[in-house]
Design a protein around this motif. Structure first.
Motif, PDB file in Angstrom:
ATOM      1  N   LYS A 134     -56.659 -28.305  23.494  1.00 30.28           N
ATOM      2  CA  LYS A 134     -56.561 -29.897  23.172  1.00 30.28           C
ATOM      3  C   LYS A 134     -55.121 -30.282  22.651  1.00 30.28           C
ATOM      4  CE  LYS A 134     -60.032 -29.456  20.731  1.00 30.28           C
ATOM      5  NZ  LYS A 134     -61.221 -29.694  19.745  1.00 30.28           N
ATOM      6  N   GLY A 169     -54.082 -36.415  24.598  1.00 28.29           N
ATOM      7  CA  GLY A 169     -54.238 -37.512  23.676  1.00 28.29           C
ATOM      8  C   GLY A 169     -52.817 -38.117  23.443  1.00 28.29           C
ATOM      9  N   SER A 171     -51.615 -39.983  20.459  1.00 28.17           N
ATOM     10  CA  SER A 171     -52.213 -40.338  19.165  1.00 28.17           C
ATOM     11  C   SER A 171     -51.771 -41.525  18.626  1.00 28.17           C
ATOM     12  CB  SER A 171     -51.627 -39.357  17.926  1.00 28.17           C
ATOM     13  OG  SER A 171     -50.248 -39.544  17.960  1.00 28.17           O
ATOM     14  N   ALA A 176     -49.638 -39.874  12.967  1.00 28.82           N
ATOM     15  CA  ALA A 176     -50.976 -39.441  13.603  1.00 28.82           C
ATOM     16  C   ALA A 176     -51.261 -38.257  14.496  1.00 28.82           C
ATOM     17  CB  ALA A 176     -51.343 -40.621  14.482  1.00 28.82           C
ATOM     18  N   ALA A 179     -51.754 -35.670  11.799  1.00 27.45           N
ATOM     19  CA  ALA A 179     -53.150 -35.940  11.104  1.00 27.45           C
ATOM     20  C   ALA A 179     -54.279 -35.143  12.166  1.00 27.45           C
ATOM     21  CB  ALA A 179     -53.207 -37.404  10.633  1.00 27.45           C
ATOM     22  N   LEU A 180     -54.052 -35.571  13.316  1.00 23.86           N
ATOM     23  CA  LEU A 180     -54.919 -35.344  14.135  1.00 23.86           C
ATOM     24  C   LEU A 180     -54.932 -33.733  14.322  1.00 23.86           C
ATOM     25  CD1 LEU A 180     -54.742 -38.231  16.930  1.00 23.86           C
ATOM     26  CD2 LEU A 180     -56.575 -37.607  15.085  1.00 23.86           C
ATOM     27  N   ASN A 182     -53.876 -31.510  12.246  1.00 25.32           N
ATOM     28  CA  ASN A 182     -54.310 -31.071  11.079  1.00 25.32           C
ATOM     29  C   ASN A 182     -55.682 -31.020  10.661  1.00 25.32           C
ATOM     30  OD1 ASN A 182     -53.460 -30.140   8.223  1.00 25.32           O
ATOM     31  ND2 ASN A 182     -54.240 -31.952   7.583  1.00 25.32           N
ATOM     32  N   SER A 183     -56.244 -31.865  11.284  1.00 21.96           N
ATOM     33  CA  SER A 183     -57.701 -32.253  11.150  1.00 21.96           C
ATOM     34  C   SER A 183     -58.567 -31.339  12.069  1.00 21.96           C
ATOM     35  CB  SER A 183     -58.364 -33.607  11.469  1.00 21.96           C
ATOM     36  OG  SER A 183     -58.525 -33.857  12.981  1.00 21.96           O
ATOM     37  N   GLY A 184     -57.707 -30.741  13.324  1.00 23.09           N
ATOM     38  CA  GLY A 184     -58.483 -30.048  14.132  1.00 23.09           C
ATOM     39  C   GLY A 184     -59.266 -30.661  15.347  1.00 23.09           C
ATOM     40  N   ALA A 185     -58.771 -32.026  15.341  1.00 28.33           N
ATOM     41  CA  ALA A 185     -59.450 -32.797  16.464  1.00 28.33           C
ATOM     42  C   ALA A 185     -58.598 -32.383  17.653  1.00 28.33           C
ATOM     43  CB  ALA A 185     -59.146 -34.518  16.124  1.00 28.33           C
ATOM     44  N   PHE A 186     -57.190 -32.336  17.535  1.00 31.11           N
ATOM     45  CA  PHE A 186     -56.374 -31.620  18.838  1.00 31.11           C
ATOM     46  C   PHE A 186     -56.011 -30.126  18.132  1.00 31.11           C
ATOM     47  CE2 PHE A 186     -56.615 -36.122  19.913  1.00 31.11           C
ATOM     48  CZ  PHE A 186     -56.610 -36.011  21.180  1.00 31.11           C
ATOM     49  N   ARG A 206     -50.939 -33.000   3.988  1.00 36.57           N
ATOM     50  CA  ARG A 206     -51.306 -33.421   5.360  1.00 36.57           C
ATOM     51  C   ARG A 206     -50.893 -32.420   6.272  1.00 36.57           C
ATOM     52  NH1 ARG A 206     -49.573 -39.736   5.823  1.00 36.57           N
ATOM     53  NH2 ARG A 206     -50.966 -40.472   4.376  1.00 36.57           N
ATOM     54  N   ASN A 209     -53.106 -27.450   7.310  1.00 38.32           N
ATOM     55  CA  ASN A 209     -53.498 -26.770   8.561  1.00 38.32           C
ATOM     56  C   ASN A 209     -52.516 -26.621   9.778  1.00 38.32           C
ATOM     57  OD1 ASN A 209     -55.994 -26.464   6.763  1.00 38.32           O
ATOM     58  ND2 ASN A 209     -56.739 -28.239   7.680  1.00 38.32           N
TER      59      ASN A 209
ATOM     60  N   HIS C  31     -66.434 -31.339  12.878  1.00 41.90           N
ATOM     61  CA  HIS C  31     -65.509 -30.313  12.280  1.00 41.90           C
ATOM     62  C   HIS C  31     -65.126 -31.174  10.772  1.00 41.90           C
ATOM     63  CE1 HIS C  31     -62.042 -32.449  13.306  1.00 41.90           C
ATOM     64  NE2 HIS C  31     -62.355 -32.384  14.491  1.00 41.90           N
ATOM     65  N   GLY C  33     -62.021 -30.613   9.351  1.00 37.22           N
ATOM     66  CA  GLY C  33     -60.603 -30.342   8.945  1.00 37.22           C
ATOM     67  C   GLY C  33     -59.914 -31.630   8.582  1.00 37.22           C
ATOM     68  N   GLY C  34     -60.365 -32.645   8.543  1.00 37.60           N
ATOM     69  CA  GLY C  34     -59.648 -33.630   8.358  1.00 37.60           C
ATOM     70  C   GLY C  34     -60.014 -34.418   6.911  1.00 37.60           C
ATOM     71  N   ASN C 371     -64.409 -35.049  14.094  1.00 39.86           N
ATOM     72  CA  ASN C 371     -64.854 -34.892  15.389  1.00 39.86           C
ATOM     73  C   ASN C 371     -63.622 -34.731  16.438  1.00 39.86           C
ATOM     74  OD1 ASN C 371     -67.083 -34.905  17.239  1.00 39.86           O
ATOM     75  ND2 ASN C 371     -68.089 -35.992  15.518  1.00 39.86           N
ATOM     76  N   ASP C 372     -64.029 -34.082  17.451  1.00 38.83           N
ATOM     77  CA  ASP C 372     -63.005 -33.966  18.449  1.00 38.83           C
ATOM     78  C   ASP C 372     -63.189 -35.255  19.382  1.00 38.83           C
ATOM     79  OD1 ASP C 372     -62.742 -31.431  17.454  1.00 38.83           O
ATOM     80  OD2 ASP C 372     -63.695 -30.289  19.206  1.00 38.83           O
ATOM     81  N   ILE C 453     -56.374 -43.093  22.060  1.00 37.94           N
ATOM     82  CA  ILE C 453     -56.142 -41.948  21.271  1.00 37.94           C
ATOM     83  C   ILE C 453     -56.998 -40.691  21.879  1.00 37.94           C
ATOM     84  CG2 ILE C 453     -56.931 -41.004  19.182  1.00 37.94           C
ATOM     85  CD1 ILE C 453     -55.950 -43.231  17.800  1.00 37.94           C
TER      86      ILE C 453
END
Lengths: 290, 245, 500
Positions: A134, A169, A171, A176, A179-180, A182-186, A206, A209, C31, C33-34, C371-372, C453
């Motif tokens: 992703k 994506g 961002s 951003a 951040a994305l 880092n969070s694992g969303a991507f 921030r 990860n 998840h 992660g954030g 979330n993804d 996004i």
């Protein structure tokens, strides 16, 4: 009816019709405070040394900056690589004034989430490891957050549809993107190297990860672009004076140092529109310019 | 009989809800006081709606002042006023504003505007409301906030203030106590009265209460969308009533 | 077993079914992660950045916001009423005009509504350049259309029998018309118009497109650099503005004001509408339109563009709209039903205020921390934001409503929740659904700014085309948006006529 029309024409004429204002603008890639401070300082300096009234007109997105330049509502604009090329193509006679020292060798970085356990690569061929992940870019019109990274990916044969879900994506901004990822969303993303280093230094939380994956080769980015008719509107040789004022900003001068610091630069250097031929070619290939 | 005000010829009407009229012919002459009798669902309301032009018959013709309804101008149309069974007042407006609405036919748009802003003159409206036994305290009250009987009288005042020539009323005494009902009935039937207000000289009132039949000079009985009898008050016999109820 | 009977009340509860696929997708993509960033976001909410400079900017931006929001609100209400009357059946009935004019007008208004104010701003800017008035006009255009829809829908609710009785008086047609429309219009204005001011203020928070864009500029920029403390300073400033303006307007009670005030109010309204109209004409004719340099290739449509991918995006957009509309419709009544006591309602009010306050792009970024990216996530973002708005309307309508029947139910010994349901909500269900119907239009256009996004739906493609200055694509996409909106409208009308 007539009365109010008259009223409006008087109300709006100073803003639109007065040719004696030098209206400067910029693409919004920083937060409000930085932008305001940076360009207000810069306006003051220009106004002092050129002896004209200078006004900073904030715009909120890349499209507005390009359009504002095309419609003559902005005279001198701080553009990114791509947006500058777009603006110059839409506005004949526009002149490239200057760029920063760092813009000659601008870089982007690719970052990945630590969970993937991907080591950083030294060769661009390693980018192939990003397949089926992703992936997110920054803003659609950003040179360092989208255009150049996409170009480098294309170079090794990775197309957008090779990523997970056959899409990427956007961002919206470099921060951003961090951040994305880092969070694992991507899983991975690409952004401006400056912003990345800035975050490493100031916001370690921030970037907890995130691993650096690859640093791109150099390319040219930000530059000042002005309208071609400034000489007619102000005085003969005005464009030249403007150029030399910007180029002569000196880091040893405390006033000038403040401005240069706000731009993260040591000095402004000469730039030619031919410097951006490469960007234009890439943008055409990626259909950002048609 | 030479010059009827209102004339129905072979009028039939049918709609989805089966309120029907079947080949009704009727002439109303100036000065007549007509009582319209019949069971619920006999077609009284439909007849009144056709008489005032709200609905068009499927067949037959309606004439007012010897002219087809479609060809009448606004002024001529405003010569008919109606009190509806379900009143049809404008909620959200006050009682006096509602009564003033009856004046719309004679006044300009400016008046309508002033009425809504509550800055028009209410003198005339108050006069008519007083005639209808409405107390001062409710003049400026919202329609939502007054009782059923009060609403009924507001509706009556609204139709009287139009100063029309013909008054059509659909069960106007429903929500009124016996004494009020007969008062109002007398008000509607007597052309010149002590209050010096003008009351339409021709009236057609549908009603259920046989005790209120005094003062009418013509009785029409309806059943299943047809007119069963149409005669002078004096000729009304018990068996007539048995036929329709 | 009895067949499930559809009526306005059941239709408001049924859409909760969308939660099943939503919850499933959200759950498998979950998840944490954030968490750090989320913590930062929450902590910043309680600890916004406050210093002289930022307060100065805040005040300046708020001033601009007040000006833009207030003027666009006034203009859009006034013209909303006018167009609302023009597009309502009564108007054509009383003036005996052909009904196809109404259909035509409705189609036109739907088209206008379906395009987001930000897009309007960008399009106008292509023609008129950076101009202060564009900010106002861009908000006004879709808002006029929205208000027109709401007003016309409520006007259609006037009892047709009352219409006949007033028609029967045979006054001049125009006086008949205003007599009939006055009370409902004032009523809607009270319930809905004041709430629109909040919308207008919030809209400037999204719009901040141009030089004088109000607080939106600041919110957007500080969000872009994830400067949460600054972001919250601006958001709280915005909240403050919304609350203050609401309180002030509450004081202005139309029915209790003196006659003199009312007269001057009407005169003022008249002047404003005349003024704004003349301004509009001035703007159109006096300002030299800048030639659209890409106008030449505007009509050379690239047919490759409408391909398989495009259809996929279109489908995604429709699914996104349906899901989020489902949430926006069903969440408020369900939550109010569950938390039906004073504390519960207060909690709902506060939470929904927050969800209204935080612009959807910020919201989706925060949700992405857990979330993804997926359609469900975009749907829940849009859905929650809009549910917050519908819940506000529902709560205030319930509050204004006569509670006779509620008391009657309770006196029968019915449980509190059931009597709320049957005594209060059922009466409100119809008009609530009508509001939701127009909300679905707004959701369609909001997908335009949200899809980016998660790169979901047409919104992404629109941004991409806009930023490549590919106007031929932009036009195709905008027409697609309007066709979705128009089809939605048609389906809506069908449902409605089936219900009654």
């Amino acid at each position: 009816m007539i009365f109010s029309s008259l009223f409006f024409s008087t109300l709006y004429s100073p803003l639109n019709a007065n040719p004696k204002f030098l209206k400067i603008g910029a693409i919004p890639d920083q937060n409000q405070e930085v932008l305001d401070k940076r360009f207000n300082l810069f306006s003051k300096e220009l106004s002092k040394s050129l002896d004209v009234k200078v006004k900073y007109i904030p715009v909120i997105n890349y499209i507005a900056a390009v359009t504002g330049f095309r419609t003559n509502d902005l005279d001198l604009v701080w553009f990114g690589g791509l947006s500058g090329v777009q603006a110059r193509l839409q506005t004949p006679n526009a002149i490239v004034i200057a760029q920063r020292d760092i813009d000659k060798e601008f870089k982007s970085v690719f970052i990945v989430n630590k969970k993937l356990k991907l080591d950083s690569i030294s060769n661009k061929n390693g980018l192939k490891k990003l397949k089926n992940l992703k992936f997110t870019f920054g803003s659609e019109n950003s040179t360092s957050g989208r255009l150049m990274p996409e170009y480098f990916l294309n170079n090794v044969g990775i197309k957008i549809k090779d990523f997970k879900g056959k899409r990427v994506g956007f961002s919206g901004s470099h921060d951003a993107t961090i951040a994305l990822v880092n969070s694992g969303a991507f899983d991975a993303g690409a952004l401006n190297k400056q912003v990345w280093e800035n975050n490493l230094k100031n916001n370690p939380k921030r970037t907890n990860n995130v691993n650096l994956f690859w640093i791109t080769p150099n390319y040219v980015d930000y530059h000042w672009v002005s309208q071609g008719n400034l000489d007619n509107r102000f005085r003969k040789g005005f464009t030249k004076e403007l150029k030399s004022t910007i180029l002569n900003l000196d880091i040893k001068n405390t006033e000038h140092k403040k401005i240069l610091d706000m731009f993260n630069a040591k000095k402004f250097i000469e730039a030619e529109s031919s410097d951006y031929k490469n960007i234009e070619a890439i943008a055409r290939k990626l259909k950002k310019i048609r | 009989m030479n010059n009827p005000l209102l004339e129905l010829k072979e009028v039939s009407y049918k709609n989805k809800n089966n309120f029907t009229l079947n080949k009704v012919s009727l002439r109303i002459n100036s000065g007549e006081k007509i009582a319209l009798l019949g069971k619920s669902g006999a077609g009284k309301t439909t007849l009144i709606s056709i008489l005032n032009g709200t609905i068009r018959p499927n067949k037959g013709s309606v004439k007012l002042f010897n002219t087809e309804f479609d060809k009448l101008n606004l002024y001529q149309k405003s010569k008919i006023s109606t009190i509806w069974q379900d009143l049809r007042l404008i909620e959200d407006l006050s009682a006096e504003q509602n009564v003033n609405c009856g004046l719309l036919g004679k006044q300009s748009i400016l008046f309508a505007f002033k009425n809504l802003l509550n800055i028009s003159s209410f003198n005339k409206a108050h006069q008519y409301m007083q005639v209808c036994n409405l107390k001062k305290s409710i003049f400026s009250k919202n329609i939502r906030k007054i009782s059923g009987g009060q609403k009924q009288r507001v509706a009556i005042a609204r139709s009287l203030i139009q100063e029309s020539d013909i008054l059509l009323a659909d069960e106007p005494f429903n929500n009124l106590d016996p004494k009020l009902a007969s008062n109002i009935k007398n008000l509607l039937l007597i052309t010149k009265n002590k209050n010096k207000i003008k009351v339409p000289c021709t009236t057609l009132i549908s009603l259920h209460r046989l005790d209120l039949l005094d003062g009418f000079n013509r009785i029409i009985g309806m059943k299943n969308g047809e007119i069963l009898f149409d005669l002078e008050k004096t000729k009304l016999k018990k068996f007539h009533l048995n036929k329709i109820y | 077993m009895n067949k499930l009977k559809l009526n306005p009340s059941s239709i408001t509860f049924l859409p909760i079914l969308v939660c099943i696929p939503l919850a499933y997708e959200l759950f498998i993509n979950f998840h944490i992660g954030g968490i750090e960033l989320f913590k930062e976001f929450i902590i910043s909410a309680l600890n916004p950045r406050i210093n002289n400079e930022i307060i100065f900017t805040l005040v300046k931006r708020l001033n601009e916001t007040i000006f833009i929001a207030f003027s666009s609100w006034l203009v859009s209400i006034i013209f909303g009423v006018i167009f609302g009357i023009f597009s309502s059946e009564i108007f054509y009935k009383i003036l005996n005009l052909p009904i196809f004019l109404k259909r035509f007008l409705n189609l036109f208004l739907t088209f206008i509504r379906s395009i987001h104010e930000v897009i309007w701003g960008l399009i106008l800017m292509q023609i008129y350049g950076i101009n202060f008035s564009i900010g106002i006009i861009a908000i006004c255009i879709p808002y006029v259309a929205i208000n027109a829809k709401v007003f016309s829908e409520q006007i259609e609710n006037i009892n047709p029998k009352t219409i006949e009785s007033i028609k029967q008086i045979n006054g001049i047609k125009s006086s008949t018309l205003i007599t009939l429309l006055w009370a409902p219009v004032i009523e809607i204005f009270k319930n809905f118009g004041l709430y629109r001011l909040e919308c207008a203020i919030r809209s400037t928070a999204v719009l901040g497109l141009f030089g004088v864009g109000g607080i939106g500029t600041s919110i957007f920029l500080s969000f872009q650099t994830l400067n949460f403390r600054e972001l919250w300073t601006y958001l709280w400033g915005l909240a403050f503005l919304i609350i203050i303006s609401k309180e002030l307007l509450k004081k202005l009670n139309l029915s209790k004001t003196s006659k003199k005030f009312l007269t001057s109010f009407v005169i003022a309204l008249f002047c404003i509408s005349l003024f704004s109209l003349s301004f509009f004409f001035y703007f159109i004719f006096n300002k030299n339109a800048i030639p659209f340099n890409s106008i030449n290739n505007l009509w050379i449509l690239n047919f490759n563009f409408i391909s398989y991918d495009f259809l996929k995006l279109l489908l995604e957009t429709i699914v996104l709209c349906l899901l989020s509309t489902g949430i926006a419709i069903s969440f408020p009544p369900i939550f109010i039903l569950i938390l039906n006591n004073k504390i519960g309602i207060t909690i709902i009010r506060i939470i929904s205020f927050l969800f209204r306050l935080i612009p959807p792009p910020v919201l989706i970024l925060i949700l992405l921390m857990f979330n993804d990216p997926s359609i469900s996530l975009a749907a829940i973002t849009l859905g929650l934001h809009n549910a917050a708005i519908t819940s506000k309307l529902l709560l205030s309508n319930l509050h204004n409503q006569d509670n006779k029947q509620y008391i009657a139910m309770k006196s029968l010994g019915v449980a509190k929740r059931s009597s709320w349901l049957f005594g209060l909500f059922v009466i409100q269900a119809n008009s609530y659904l009508a509001y939701c119907a127009y909300r679905s239009d707004i959701i369609i256009r909001e997908t335009a700014i949200l899809g980016v996004i998660g790169s979901v739906g047409l919104g992404w493609q629109l941004q991409e085309s806009l930023s490549s200055f590919a106007w031929e694509e932009v036009i195709v996409i905008l027409f697609t948006y309007s066709s979705i909106a128009i089809i939605g409208e048609l389906i809506n009308g069908k449902i409605k006529s089936n219900l009654t």
